[in-house]
Design a protein around this motif. Structure first.
Motif, PDB file in Angstrom:
ATOM      1  N   ALA A   1       6.272  32.327 -13.769  1.00 30.64           N
ATOM      2  CA  ALA A   1       6.141  33.634 -14.406  1.00 30.64           C
ATOM      3  C   ALA A   1       5.189  34.527 -13.626  1.00 30.64           C
ATOM      4  O   ALA A   1       4.192  34.055 -13.062  1.00 30.64           O
ATOM      5  CB  ALA A   1       5.650  33.481 -15.842  1.00 30.64           C
ATOM      6  N   VAL A   2       5.498  35.842 -13.614  1.00 27.18           N
ATOM      7  CA  VAL A   2       4.640  36.840 -12.992  1.00 27.18           C
ATOM      8  C   VAL A   2       4.412  37.952 -14.003  1.00 27.18           C
ATOM      9  O   VAL A   2       5.173  38.117 -14.974  1.00 27.18           O
ATOM     10  CB  VAL A   2       5.264  37.412 -11.713  1.00 27.18           C
ATOM     11  N   ALA A   3       3.370  38.726 -13.792  1.00 27.41           N
ATOM     12  CA  ALA A   3       3.050  39.846 -14.688  1.00 27.41           C
ATOM     13  C   ALA A   3       2.605  41.039 -13.854  1.00 27.41           C
ATOM     14  O   ALA A   3       1.810  40.887 -12.930  1.00 27.41           O
ATOM     15  CB  ALA A   3       1.959  39.445 -15.679  1.00 27.41           C
ATOM     16  N   ILE A   4       3.102  42.234 -14.175  1.00 23.65           N
ATOM     17  CA  ILE A   4       2.699  43.465 -13.492  1.00 23.65           C
ATOM     18  C   ILE A   4       2.439  44.535 -14.528  1.00 23.65           C
ATOM     19  O   ILE A   4       2.925  44.479 -15.662  1.00 23.65           O
ATOM     20  CB  ILE A   4       3.771  43.941 -12.495  1.00 23.65           C
ATOM     21  N   ARG A   5       1.665  45.537 -14.153  1.00 25.77           N
ATOM     22  CA  ARG A   5       1.320  46.624 -15.057  1.00 25.77           C
ATOM     23  C   ARG A   5       2.413  47.691 -15.017  1.00 25.77           C
ATOM     24  O   ARG A   5       3.018  47.950 -13.976  1.00 25.77           O
ATOM     25  CB  ARG A   5      -0.011  47.234 -14.677  1.00 25.77           C
ATOM     26  N   ALA A   6       2.629  48.330 -16.118  1.00 29.25           N
ATOM     27  CA  ALA A   6       3.618  49.410 -16.213  1.00 29.25           C
ATOM     28  C   ALA A   6       3.160  50.406 -17.283  1.00 29.25           C
ATOM     29  O   ALA A   6       2.125  50.211 -17.955  1.00 29.25           O
ATOM     30  CB  ALA A   6       4.988  48.840 -16.547  1.00 29.25           C
ATOM     31  N   GLY A   7       3.954  51.467 -17.491  1.00 31.22           N
ATOM     32  CA  GLY A   7       3.633  52.474 -18.507  1.00 31.22           C
ATOM     33  C   GLY A   7       2.685  53.533 -18.000  1.00 31.22           C
ATOM     34  O   GLY A   7       2.440  53.667 -16.796  1.00 31.22           O
ATOM     35  N   THR A   8       2.119  54.296 -18.941  1.00 28.74           N
ATOM     36  CA  THR A   8       1.199  55.380 -18.608  1.00 28.74           C
ATOM     37  C   THR A   8      -0.213  54.976 -18.945  1.00 28.74           C
ATOM     38  O   THR A   8      -0.448  54.008 -19.689  1.00 28.74           O
ATOM     39  CB  THR A   8       1.589  56.634 -19.415  1.00 28.74           C
ATOM     40  N   PRO A   9      -1.221  55.721 -18.435  1.00 25.72           N
ATOM     41  CA  PRO A   9      -2.604  55.375 -18.770  1.00 25.72           C
ATOM     42  C   PRO A   9      -2.873  55.417 -20.258  1.00 25.72           C
ATOM     43  O   PRO A   9      -3.716  54.649 -20.757  1.00 25.72           O
ATOM     44  CB  PRO A   9      -3.416  56.422 -18.015  1.00 25.72           C
ATOM     45  N   SER A  10      -2.185  56.286 -20.965  1.00 26.27           N
ATOM     46  CA  SER A  10      -2.420  56.361 -22.411  1.00 26.27           C
ATOM     47  C   SER A  10      -1.659  55.284 -23.167  1.00 26.27           C
ATOM     48  O   SER A  10      -2.031  54.951 -24.300  1.00 26.27           O
ATOM     49  CB  SER A  10      -1.994  57.758 -22.937  1.00 26.27           C
ATOM     50  N   ALA A  11      -0.602  54.772 -22.569  1.00 31.43           N
ATOM     51  CA  ALA A  11       0.183  53.718 -23.226  1.00 31.43           C
ATOM     52  C   ALA A  11       0.502  52.619 -22.214  1.00 31.43           C
ATOM     53  O   ALA A  11       1.635  52.440 -21.764  1.00 31.43           O
ATOM     54  CB  ALA A  11       1.464  54.296 -23.816  1.00 31.43           C
ATOM     55  N   PRO A  12      -0.533  51.876 -21.783  1.00 28.41           N
ATOM     56  CA  PRO A  12      -0.297  50.825 -20.777  1.00 28.41           C
ATOM     57  C   PRO A  12       0.491  49.658 -21.364  1.00 28.41           C
ATOM     58  O   PRO A  12       0.338  49.326 -22.532  1.00 28.41           O
ATOM     59  CB  PRO A  12      -1.698  50.412 -20.378  1.00 28.41           C
ATOM     60  N   MET A  13       1.281  49.080 -20.542  1.00 29.73           N
ATOM     61  CA  MET A  13       2.061  47.909 -20.942  1.00 29.73           C
ATOM     62  C   MET A  13       2.044  46.881 -19.807  1.00 29.73           C
ATOM     63  O   MET A  13       1.780  47.196 -18.650  1.00 29.73           O
ATOM     64  CB  MET A  13       3.496  48.308 -21.270  1.00 29.73           C
ATOM     65  N   THR A  14       2.370  45.661 -20.173  1.00 28.35           N
ATOM     66  CA  THR A  14       2.452  44.553 -19.216  1.00 28.35           C
ATOM     67  C   THR A  14       3.851  43.993 -19.245  1.00 28.35           C
ATOM     68  O   THR A  14       4.374  43.687 -20.332  1.00 28.35           O
ATOM     69  CB  THR A  14       1.438  43.453 -19.543  1.00 28.35           C
ATOM     70  N   VAL A  15       4.412  43.858 -18.044  1.00 27.59           N
ATOM     71  CA  VAL A  15       5.759  43.315 -17.919  1.00 27.59           C
ATOM     72  C   VAL A  15       5.653  41.878 -17.417  1.00 27.59           C
ATOM     73  O   VAL A  15       5.039  41.626 -16.374  1.00 27.59           O
ATOM     74  CB  VAL A  15       6.622  44.166 -16.970  1.00 27.59           C
ATOM     75  N   TYR A  16       6.265  40.977 -18.196  1.00 24.73           N
ATOM     76  CA  TYR A  16       6.308  39.581 -17.797  1.00 24.73           C
ATOM     77  C   TYR A  16       7.743  39.217 -17.425  1.00 24.73           C
ATOM     78  O   TYR A  16       8.687  39.608 -18.133  1.00 24.73           O
ATOM     79  CB  TYR A  16       5.834  38.664 -18.917  1.00 24.73           C
ATOM     80  N   ALA A  17       7.888  38.477 -16.325  1.00 25.94           N
ATOM     81  CA  ALA A  17       9.208  37.960 -15.917  1.00 25.94           C
ATOM     82  C   ALA A  17       9.031  36.508 -15.475  1.00 25.94           C
ATOM     83  O   ALA A  17       8.037  36.147 -14.831  1.00 25.94           O
ATOM     84  CB  ALA A  17       9.802  38.788 -14.796  1.00 25.94           C
ATOM     85  N   ALA A  18       9.967  35.673 -15.857  1.00 28.11           N
ATOM     86  CA  ALA A  18       9.862  34.241 -15.560  1.00 28.11           C
ATOM     87  C   ALA A  18      11.226  33.688 -15.167  1.00 28.11           C
ATOM     88  O   ALA A  18      12.255  34.178 -15.629  1.00 28.11           O
ATOM     89  CB  ALA A  18       9.296  33.479 -16.746  1.00 28.11           C
ATOM     90  N   VAL A  19      11.190  32.688 -14.313  1.00 30.12           N
ATOM     91  CA  VAL A  19      12.413  32.025 -13.839  1.00 30.12           C
ATOM     92  C   VAL A  19      12.258  30.534 -14.099  1.00 30.12           C
ATOM     93  O   VAL A  19      11.223  29.929 -13.755  1.00 30.12           O
ATOM     94  CB  VAL A  19      12.668  32.296 -12.346  1.00 30.12           C
ATOM     95  N   LEU A  20      13.268  29.916 -14.684  1.00 29.52           N
ATOM     96  CA  LEU A  20      13.234  28.492 -14.990  1.00 29.52           C
ATOM     97  C   LEU A  20      13.406  27.668 -13.708  1.00 29.52           C
ATOM     98  O   LEU A  20      14.252  27.971 -12.863  1.00 29.52           O
ATOM     99  CB  LEU A  20      14.345  28.152 -15.983  1.00 29.52           C
ATOM    100  N   THR A  21      12.608  26.623 -13.555  1.00 26.71           N
ATOM    101  CA  THR A  21      12.638  25.779 -12.344  1.00 26.71           C
ATOM    102  C   THR A  21      13.523  24.556 -12.511  1.00 26.71           C
ATOM    103  O   THR A  21      13.485  23.650 -11.679  1.00 26.71           O
ATOM    104  CB  THR A  21      11.200  25.323 -11.985  1.00 26.71           C
ATOM    105  N   GLU A  22      14.312  24.515 -13.552  1.00 30.02           N
ATOM    106  CA  GLU A  22      15.109  23.313 -13.828  1.00 30.02           C
ATOM    107  C   GLU A  22      16.071  22.990 -12.690  1.00 30.02           C
ATOM    108  O   GLU A  22      16.177  21.828 -12.259  1.00 30.02           O
ATOM    109  CB  GLU A  22      15.877  23.498 -15.134  1.00 30.02           C
ATOM    110  N   ASP A  23      16.778  24.018 -12.183  1.00 28.41           N
ATOM    111  CA  ASP A  23      17.732  23.763 -11.097  1.00 28.41           C
ATOM    112  C   ASP A  23      17.031  23.243  -9.843  1.00 28.41           C
ATOM    113  O   ASP A  23      17.525  22.320  -9.174  1.00 28.41           O
ATOM    114  CB  ASP A  23      18.500  25.051 -10.783  1.00 28.41           C
ATOM    115  N   VAL A  24      15.896  23.841  -9.540  1.00 30.10           N
ATOM    116  CA  VAL A  24      15.139  23.388  -8.367  1.00 30.10           C
ATOM    117  C   VAL A  24      14.673  21.952  -8.562  1.00 30.10           C
ATOM    118  O   VAL A  24      14.777  21.102  -7.664  1.00 30.10           O
ATOM    119  CB  VAL A  24      13.946  24.328  -8.098  1.00 30.10           C
TER     120      VAL A  24
END
Length: 424
Positions: free
Chosen positions: A100-123
């Motif tokens: 999983a990774v996380a990056i910042r998004a949105g505006t200074p007045s309404a900040p948000m955090t975006v999380y994205a993850a990839v399953l490692t089962e196939d690997v």
């Protein structure tokens, strides 16, 4: 193990890059103001995403996390490079390990955090299969390669074993045997040829040594038998023994025996390859001294007026022995006159000792330098020679990197010695 570790690192890095790209895509949706409760599906169930506001409320989720509370809680990365984390069994999600990774998004007045993850089962499944395959295949491959290498090595070393067995059967009493040379012109064939050459040299050296011992025994037997016979007769008939006549004969035989033993000892030392004390030597001084010594032992004319200065690198005692043997040989066979000359030319000192005797036939001029060699007629044992003088000369001159040979003097013989002159 190295292969599996490297492959896992490479594949996980690919998953991290996929998660980072998905997070950036979601961040663009957030920044554009088109965020909905449900994120567009990328078509892969192994990719999950969530958008969380500053209060921790889930504002949007991917279809596979829809309706779930906040799954990821770590802070977003401050850099532009993916900084993924391994999350095991996220709550309300499928079992397994996620990157999983996380990056910042949105505006200074309404900040948000975006999380994205990839399953490692196939690997993980792929690496498990690879590990099982390697665990079974590598030992089998190593065993097969080792067996093939063992067979090929044994086949390649079989001729070596044959050479070893043949060499072990060769004894010092039978050096005439030779090894079978393989037909292939490879290193093994060259080794067999080299060993055969070595055996040939050993055989020649052994034969030479045996011949030398036989000749030395024969030469020693003659004066010893003479001394023994004369002393035995004198001891049995002391009253009739003429000691005035017998004394000089016994002394002559003992001197002859002493010279022979001295020559044998010198030859033995030369065969042992001694280290001569090399230093600049005035060869003309040695010649003058030995000529003066020789004149005291003979009535022959010894001419030395053509002796000039010549300095060589060598051992004084050894070079003195060379000049003495050459003069003794000339005295033994000369009729009236001996000529001695010495000069230096083109970096070489040339010493010539000539006599006016019967000379040496062409076919025998090389043979006279062999040990215990005597020619017929004048060059017989009765002259007092042991047949070792010129052999000693040749060995000493060879050690001094010089040459010696015989030329015709018409009449007589010329013995020519060439030595490199001393470097300044």
């Amino acid at each position: 193990m190295v292969l599996v570790a490297w492959l896992r690192t490479s594949l996980i890095s690919g998953l991290d890059q996929t998660a980072w790209q998905r997070a950036q895509a979601v961040a663009e949706i957030v920044n554009s103001g088109n965020l909905h409760a449900r994120l567009p599906s990328p078509g892969d169930r192994d990719i999950a995403a969530q958008v969380v506001d500053s209060k921790g409320t889930v504002r949007s989720s991917s279809p596979n996390l829809e309706g779930n509370r906040r799954v990821f809680t770590f802070a977003p990365s401050a850099s532009d490079e993916p900084h993924a984390r391994s999350v095991q069994h996220p709550p309300h999600s499928e079992n397994g390990i996620w990157r999983a990774v996380a990056i910042r998004a949105g505006t200074p007045s309404a900040p948000m955090t975006v999380y994205a993850a990839v399953l490692t089962e196939d690997v993980d499944n792929s690496l498990a299969k690879l590990t099982r395959g390697l665990a079974i295949g590598v030992p089998m491959a190593v065993t097969a390669l080792t067996s093939v290498a063992w067979l090929l090595t044994g086949r390649a070393l079989r001729p070596v074993e044959m050479l070893r067995a043949q060499t072990a059967e060769i004894t010092v009493s039978d050096l005439s045997r030779r090894l079978d040379v393989p037909p292939s012109a490879d290193a093994l064939g060259r080794l067999a040829s080299t060993l055969n050459d070595l055996l040939a040299r050993l055989e020649a050296s052994t034969q030479k040594q045996r011949q030398f011992i036989a000749d030395a025994s024969h030469e020693l037997r003659s004066p010893l038998s003479s001394l023994h016979t004369q002393l035995e007769v004198a001891a049995r008939h002391p009253d009739s023994a003429d000691w005035r006549r017998l004394g000089p004969v016994l002394v002559e035989d003992s001197e002859r025996l002493s010279r022979l033993v001295d020559d044998l000892v010198r030859l033995a030392r030369l065969d042992a390859h001694p280290r001569f004390r090399r230093r600049p030597v005035d060869l003309d001084e040695i010649v003058f001294a030995e000529v003066q010594r020789a004149r005291q032992r003979t009535n022959l004319t010894i001419d030395q007026h053509t002796v000039s200065a010549a300095r060589v690198d060598g051992d004084v005692d050894a070079l003195t022995r060379v000049v003495r043997n050459l003069l003794d040989n000339a005295i033994r066979y000369a009729t009236l006159r001996i000529d001695v000359s010495l000069g230096a030319c083109d970096g070489t000192a040339q010493l010539v000792v000539s006599d006016d005797g019967l000379g040496i036939p062409g076919p025998d001029r090389q043979r006279v330098f062999d040990r215990f060699t005597r020619l017929d007629d004048a060059r017989a044992r009765d002259t007092g020679g042991s047949g070792l003088g010129l052999a000693i000369v040749r060995d000493i001159i060879t050690v001094h990197r010089g040459t010696v040979h015989v030329e015709d003097n018409a009449p007589g013989a010329r013995l020519v010695v060439r030595l490199p002159i001393a470097r300044l």
